[in-house]
Write a protein that holds these residues in place. Structure first.
Motif, PDB file in Angstrom:
ATOM      1  N   GLU A 135       2.544   1.597  -3.483  1.00  0.00           N
ATOM      2  CA  GLU A 135       1.686   1.444  -4.531  1.00  0.00           C
ATOM      3  C   GLU A 135       1.941   2.092  -5.767  1.00  0.00           C
ATOM      4  O   GLU A 135       2.082   1.395  -6.898  1.00  0.00           O
ATOM      5  N   ILE A 136       1.805   3.485  -5.796  1.00  0.00           N
ATOM      6  CA  ILE A 136       2.271   4.303  -7.048  1.00  0.00           C
ATOM      7  C   ILE A 136       3.496   3.751  -7.681  1.00  0.00           C
ATOM      8  O   ILE A 136       3.761   3.950  -8.908  1.00  0.00           O
ATOM      9  N   THR A 194       2.678  -0.257  -9.012  1.00  0.00           N
ATOM     10  CA  THR A 194       1.745  -0.482 -10.003  1.00  0.00           C
ATOM     11  C   THR A 194       2.224  -0.503 -11.372  1.00  0.00           C
ATOM     12  O   THR A 194       2.126  -1.539 -12.060  1.00  0.00           O
ATOM     13  N   LYS A 221       0.878  -1.282  -0.106  1.00  0.00           N
ATOM     14  CA  LYS A 221      -0.014   0.034   0.022  1.00  0.00           C
ATOM     15  C   LYS A 221       0.821   1.273  -0.171  1.00  0.00           C
ATOM     16  O   LYS A 221       0.650   2.150  -0.685  1.00  0.00           O
TER      17      LYS A 221
END
Lengths: 282, 318
Positions: B24-25, B28, B21
């Motif tokens: 994440e960016i 991904t 989390k």
């Protein structure tokens, strides 16, 4: 508007333009009209040297009937379909995701990766030929549809990613920021925010890839051999040796082989042209 | 060093927020890129390197590879005391013919686009019918033109017969004309492609500029050259890219129409390479790979230029 709109031109030019249009079109499509004419002729016309005149009798049903019931053509057509459809799905799916990654996120290697995808597009097929054939054989996929599909997906991904990335780039970015602020996870943003907006791009790519793959000949010859896996572009040569010099059947076979992308094009013309002319307008 | 609880509380209230989390960016994009990159690496990137490697070997595609250094290239290009491979010479010059003549598709496409850029009834139908040849597979185009060029019975021979020209052996049977016959067949769909690029471009031409130029007295070819063409630059760029790549990739038409003949006069590098690697004369994969590498370098010049132009645009957009 350029050239000058017709309404503002002289009466004579208006009339001659209207006459010129159908004439030019017939001239342009003459080769196709000739094949269409070939395909409805009886065999006797070719024996008598009546190649280019009107058919002496209408034999379309028997000619096309023989293509469908007297040759391997239906098998080749099915092979083409089973090669083309999975490739379209695969290439579009992979490039949607890759395009999303390259279009939305900022990271150091973003541009280099993007340019590798573009560069791969321009590479001559021949430099891939020997290793790809070797790889396909070693995976036991030589002369199978799967072998062709896997390669096509990989190669088309280059062009598709270029297309998708540029399309996603043009989407309003605040939409994604807003979704992030709402705490929506990244893959949900892809699925529920970006993907629905990509429908026109998906349609355009799907028809384009369909046409490219259906019309592929080189890889069909390199990676497949017989009627078990060969698509119709390669099959047509076998078909032609079966009916050597039987022009009425060869032309009917060619028309059948060429038809699916043509139908696709006329059904989805807008998307097709939007895809092809990507980047032609800034 | 005390941190104000008021600031840290929103984060502290989410202690279960895991490593994924938090990153994440950053992660991904890589997850999304992974499948495409794996496929592309296996089937495109690595094979390019392998072809280079194979080109230094003698290999029939089945047994062991034998390292022979640059012998393939020496034979191909005629380094040292050997002569250049005659087939390579023919192929190379034919490639140049393709390259130069194929570019005619661009002005031809522009011409048709200008002709069709009107708003009369039914023009949409005309536009799509003119584009039609591009959708048809090159194999079929090749067959069709093959019949068109038939000696004696072919329409081309009949028409040229009226003006007293007789091409010996038919267009495709005569080594002096065969390549040009094939290029003409290739120009048909390629012109259609360029036409559609220009039609789209013309659609986006700024009407105010055209009107302003018209008030200044510009018309005809002056208007085209100084006002319209500069606005069509993106379309022209793409037309160049696809035409040059298409010319150097030409294979289907040659394979279907003449299979390299007569007397090998219609070979181009891409066809020559295929012939050497997979022909009935035996599988000379090493030699084939060497030809592919030469073709690759020929194309690299163009590719480099295209990529550079795109890169410049990309930088300009930021």
């Amino acid at each position: 508007m350029f050239p000058k709109p017709l309404e503002k031109s002289s009466r004579t030019w208006q009339i001659s333009y209207q006459l010129l249009l159908p004439f030019a079109l017939i001239l342009w499509l003459l080769p196709l009209l000739a094949v269409a004419n070939f395909s409805i002729k009886p065999e006797a016309d070719f024996v008598n040297g009546n190649y280019w005149g009107l058919p002496s009798s209408f034999e379309a049903f028997s000619n096309y009937g023989r293509v469908f019931f007297d040759s391997n053509m239906p098998r080749y057509l099915l092979n083409s379909l089973f090669i083309t459809i999975p490739t379209v799905i695969g290439a579009v799916a992979l490039s949607c995701m890759a395009g999303f990654a390259l279009g939305i996120y900022k990271f150091k290697s973003n541009l280099p990766i993007f340019f590798i995808f573009i560069a791969g597009n321009f590479v001559p097929f021949q430099i891939l030929m020997v290793p790809v054939r070797d790889l396909t054989i070693s995976m036991n996929l030589y002369d199978t549809k799967t072998g062709l599909v896997l390669f096509h997906i990989a190669f088309q991904t280059g062009f598709c990613t270029l297309f998708m990335r540029n399309f996603i780039r043009a989407l309003p970015f605040p939409l994604i920021e807003a979704a992030r602020v709402e705490g929506i996870s990244e893959w949900r943003i892809f699925l529920y925010v970006v993907l629905p907006l990509m429908k026109p791009a998906l349609a355009a790519l799907a028809v384009l890839i369909f046409t490219f793959i259906w019309n592929d000949y080189f890889w069909a010859v390199v990676l497949t051999q017989g009627p078990d896996a060969q698509p119709v572009t390669a099959g047509i040569t076998e078909f032609n040796s079966q009916f050597r010099a039987a022009y009425h059947l060869m032309s009917a076979g060619s028309i059948v082989a060429a038809l699916p992308p043509v139908v696709m094009f006329f059904l989805m013309q807008k998307h097709f042209i939007a895809g092809l002319t990507l980047g032609a307008v800034k | 060093m005390s941190v104000s609880p008021a600031v840290s509380s929103p984060h502290a209230s989410l202690p279960e927020k895991g490593w994924y989390k938090r990153n994440e960016i950053a992660i991904t994009p890589w997850l999304f890129l992974m499948p495409a990159m794996i496929f592309f690496t296996i089937y495109v990137i690595i094979p390019i390197g392998q072809s280079f490697w194979i080109s230094f070997h003698q290999w029939d595609g089945l047994g062991e590879k034998t390292w022979i250094g640059t012998a393939n290239y020496e034979r191909l290009l005629g380094w040292g005391d050997q002569n250049m491979d005659r087939k390579f010479e023919t192929s190379f010059w034919n490639n140049l013919r393709w390259l130069v003549l194929y570019l005619l598709a661009i002005p031809a496409g522009l011409f048709i686009a200008l002709f069709l850029n009107q708003t009369v009834r039914g023009i949409r139908f005309y536009k799509s019918m003119f584009f039609f040849p591009f959708v048809i597979s090159q194999v079929v185009v090749g067959l069709v033109f093959g019949w068109f060029y038939l000696p004696n019975d072919g329409l081309f021979d009949i028409i040229t017969g009226w003006v007293g020209i007789d091409v010996k052996g038919g267009v495709l049977g005569n080594p002096n004309t065969a390549t040009y016959g094939i290029i003409a067949a290739g120009l048909w769909p390629q012109t259609a492609y360029c036409m559609i690029l220009y039609l789209t471009g013309l659609n986006a031409v700024d009407p105010e500029q055209v009107e302003a130029a018209r008030l200044d007295g510009a018309k005809g070819h002056k208007m085209l050259w100084y006002v319209i063409l500069p606005q069509l630059k993106p379309a022209t760029f793409i037309a160049f890219v696809v035409t040059i790549i298409g010319a150097l990739r030409s294979f289907d038409l040659i394979s279907v129409m003449t299979n390299g003949g007569p007397f090998g006069s219609t070979r181009v590098l891409s066809f020559f390479m295929f012939e050497e690697s997979l022909s009935e004369f035996g599988f000379r994969m090493g030699y084939g790979a060497a030809i592919a590498v030469v073709l690759f370098f020929l194309m690299l010049g163009f590719i480099g230029y295209f990529l550079y132009s795109m890169y410049r645009d990309e930088k300009g957009a930021h």
